[in-house]
Write a protein that holds these residues in place. Structure first.
Motif, PDB file in Angstrom:
ATOM      1  N   ASP A 185      -5.036  -5.446 -11.899  1.00 52.57           N
ATOM      2  CA  ASP A 185      -5.731  -4.690 -12.124  1.00 52.57           C
ATOM      3  C   ASP A 185      -5.052  -3.299 -11.273  1.00 52.57           C
ATOM      4  O   ASP A 185      -5.211  -2.231 -12.362  1.00 52.57           O
ATOM      5  CB  ASP A 185      -7.042  -4.834 -11.421  1.00 52.57           C
ATOM      6  N   TYR A 186      -4.824  -3.218 -10.328  1.00 47.56           N
ATOM      7  CA  TYR A 186      -4.226  -2.250  -9.689  1.00 47.56           C
ATOM      8  C   TYR A 186      -2.990  -1.361 -10.017  1.00 47.56           C
ATOM      9  O   TYR A 186      -3.414  -0.106 -10.081  1.00 47.56           O
ATOM     10  CB  TYR A 186      -4.586  -2.694  -7.502  1.00 47.56           C
ATOM     11  N   LYS A 230       3.117   2.605  -8.462  1.00 47.11           N
ATOM     12  CA  LYS A 230       4.203   1.816  -8.447  1.00 47.11           C
ATOM     13  C   LYS A 230       5.051   2.089  -8.322  1.00 47.11           C
ATOM     14  O   LYS A 230       5.611   2.947  -9.191  1.00 47.11           O
ATOM     15  CB  LYS A 230       3.573   0.278  -9.281  1.00 47.11           C
ATOM     16  N   GLY A 233      -7.207  -8.661  -8.880  1.00 47.22           N
ATOM     17  CA  GLY A 233      -7.005  -7.450  -8.299  1.00 47.22           C
ATOM     18  C   GLY A 233      -6.219  -6.310  -8.170  1.00 47.22           C
ATOM     19  O   GLY A 233      -5.960  -5.106  -8.044  1.00 47.22           O
ATOM     20  N   ASP A 234      -5.020  -7.547  -7.610  1.00 46.13           N
ATOM     21  CA  ASP A 234      -3.496  -6.487  -6.009  1.00 46.13           C
ATOM     22  C   ASP A 234      -2.492  -6.223  -7.180  1.00 46.13           C
ATOM     23  O   ASP A 234      -2.373  -5.287  -7.876  1.00 46.13           O
ATOM     24  CB  ASP A 234      -3.495  -7.152  -5.579  1.00 46.13           C
ATOM     25  N   TYR A 242       0.874  -1.222  -0.278  1.00 41.30           N
ATOM     26  CA  TYR A 242      -0.131  -0.147  -0.174  1.00 41.30           C
ATOM     27  C   TYR A 242       1.020   1.079  -0.323  1.00 41.30           C
ATOM     28  O   TYR A 242       0.623   1.732  -0.642  1.00 41.30           O
ATOM     29  CB  TYR A 242      -0.847   0.235   1.028  1.00 41.30           C
TER      30      TYR A 242
END
Length: 151
Positions: free
Chosen positions: A142-143, A110, A138-139, A103
């Motif tokens: 996508d993110y 990133k 998802g992690d 996070y």
């Protein structure tokens, strides 16, 4: 290519470790640099949801533990490999703490070199992978927008 492998298995000679070593050996023979971190040997706390990293910390986590080693390698990595046995339909808790701590590493964007991701999973049953693959999608895909190297 700089590859960071996060091994989430607490078993030093388990199937996940064996697969991680096979991956490492193949990647090294292909000319890549590979760092393998056995996260279960480290002292890494879970995310505190304090939002320090997204406010005064400007992307730096308030916790000063062994995650600092991961952050350092993550900044250099072009590819990350998530390796874990399946525990209760997902990755190990130790590895989950590491991923939750991304996070701060992903704020405000990133890590600049990180472009690719793969996952190595092991389970005693064929139908136990859905939870881990859902998180992977998802992690990481996508993110973080990483290229899926599982195909």
């Amino acid at each position: 290519m700089n590859i960071l492998v996060l091994n989430g298995s607490p078993r030093p000679k388990g199937y996940t470790k064996q697969m991680t070593e096979a991956f490492r050996s193949g990647a090294l023979s292909a000319g890549h640099k590979v760092d393998v971190i056995d996260v279960c040997k480290l002292h890494i706390g879970g995310c505190l949801a304090c939002e320090y990293c997204h406010t005064r910390g400007n992307g730096e986590c308030i916790q000063k533990d062994d995650m600092q080693k991961v952050y350092e390698l993550l900044q250099k990595a072009e590819m990350i490999v998530i390796a874990s046995p399946i525990y209760y339909h997902g990755i190990s808790g130790q590895l989950k703490c590491v991923i939750d701590r991304f996070y701060s590493a992903a704020y405000p964007t990133k890590p600049p070199r990180l472009k690719k991701v793969a996952m190595i999973l092991s389970s005693g049953a064929a139908d136990m992978y859905d939870g881990a693959l859902f998180s992977f999608q998802g992690d990481f895909l996508d993110y973080l927008g990483l290229e899926n190297m599982l195909t």
